[in-house]
Design an enzyme around this catalytic site. Structure first.
Site, PDB file in Angstrom:
ATOM      1  CB  SER A 168      -0.947   0.006   1.206  1.00 53.61           C
ATOM      2  OG  SER A 168      -0.212  -0.126   2.414  1.00 53.61           O
ATOM      3  N   GLY A 185      -2.068  -4.119   1.005  1.00 53.01           N
ATOM      4  CA  GLY A 185      -2.203  -5.312   1.823  1.00 53.01           C
ATOM      5  C   GLY A 185      -1.304  -6.458   1.410  1.00 53.01           C
ATOM      6  CG  ASN A 198       0.783  -5.410   4.418  1.00 53.49           C
ATOM      7  OD1 ASN A 198       0.098  -4.786   5.208  1.00 53.49           O
ATOM      8  ND2 ASN A 198       1.011  -4.986   3.192  1.00 53.49           N
ATOM      9  CG  ASP A 254      -3.541   4.873   8.071  1.00 54.23           C
ATOM     10  OD1 ASP A 254      -2.599   5.686   8.095  1.00 54.23           O
ATOM     11  OD2 ASP A 254      -3.797   4.160   7.090  1.00 54.23           O
ATOM     12  CG  HIS A 300      -1.246   3.717   4.518  1.00 49.74           C
ATOM     13  ND1 HIS A 300      -2.126   3.169   5.433  1.00 49.74           N
ATOM     14  CD2 HIS A 300      -0.775   2.690   3.766  1.00 49.74           C
ATOM     15  CE1 HIS A 300      -2.174   1.861   5.242  1.00 49.74           C
ATOM     16  NE2 HIS A 300      -1.364   1.546   4.244  1.00 49.74           N
TER      17      HIS A 300
END
Length: 199
Positions: free
Chosen positions: A31, A64, A93, A174, A177
């Protein structure tokens, strides 16, 4: 005279086309490279493409994505894009899901070897996990990238989020990112590493 000029223009266009297609670059990431949460045209990969018009940049990044997922998709990407450089930005991830450093290393090793089998240069991006995962795991995780760079004699690019994640104004809500404002900084950071890979 006109015919000669048209011939020259045709040859120039052909040469330019050959130059562009002669050195495709594959970005195999997650991502952080897939423009998560922002418009794709504002993502750092697209901005990098504008900075390097002599290269075709193929963004094979998926939000992801794990190293296992990247490994599964890689053969098709290598076959279709025939990249001369593979920039690997995977592992975050794996860490978030608590995969072992050994699993991380095994998958990245296979990705590197598959890329090298096509005679592509490999540029490995360092990836770091958040400090709350514990210093021991974070150290073992980071060591994987250093070991791979040494064992496979490839360039290790520092994690481009290292100087961004510390600034809330460059991050999405979040806290994981980078936002649109950070993308140009990432593109500028990555560009010289990509350029050096072809020298």
């Amino acid at each position: 005279m006109l015919r000669r000029l048209l011939t020259l223009l045709t040859l120039t266009c052909l040469f330019t086309s050959i130059q562009v297609s002669a050195a495709p670059i594959l970005i195999l990431g997650d991502s952080l490279s897939a423009s998560y949460g922002i418009d794709e045209d504002k993502g750092w990969v697209n901005l990098l493409s504008a900075k390097l018009p002599e290269h075709e940049i193929i963004n094979g990044s998926v939000s992801g994505e794990t190293t296992a997922g990247g490994l599964r998709r890689l053969p098709a990407l290598l076959e279709s894009g025939k990249p001369k450089l593979v920039l690997i930005e995977l592992g975050g991830n794996d860490g978030l899901r608590g995969f072992t450093p050994q699993q991380l290393k095994e998958n990245l090793t296979k990705i590197i070897m598959l890329s090298k089998e096509t005679h592509a240069h490999v540029l490995l991006s360092e990836v770091m996990v958040p400090p709350n995962y514990g210093p021991r795991y974070a150290r073992m995780f980071a060591d994987v990238y250093n070991q791979l760079a040494e064992e496979h004699e490839i360039t290790l690019m520092p994690f481009f989020m290292k100087d961004i994640a510390i600034y809330p104004e460059l991050m999405q809500r979040d806290g994981i990112h980078p936002n649109a404002q950070a993308q140009e900084q990432i593109a500028e950071f990555v560009q010289p590493w990509v350029t050096k890979s072809f020298q």
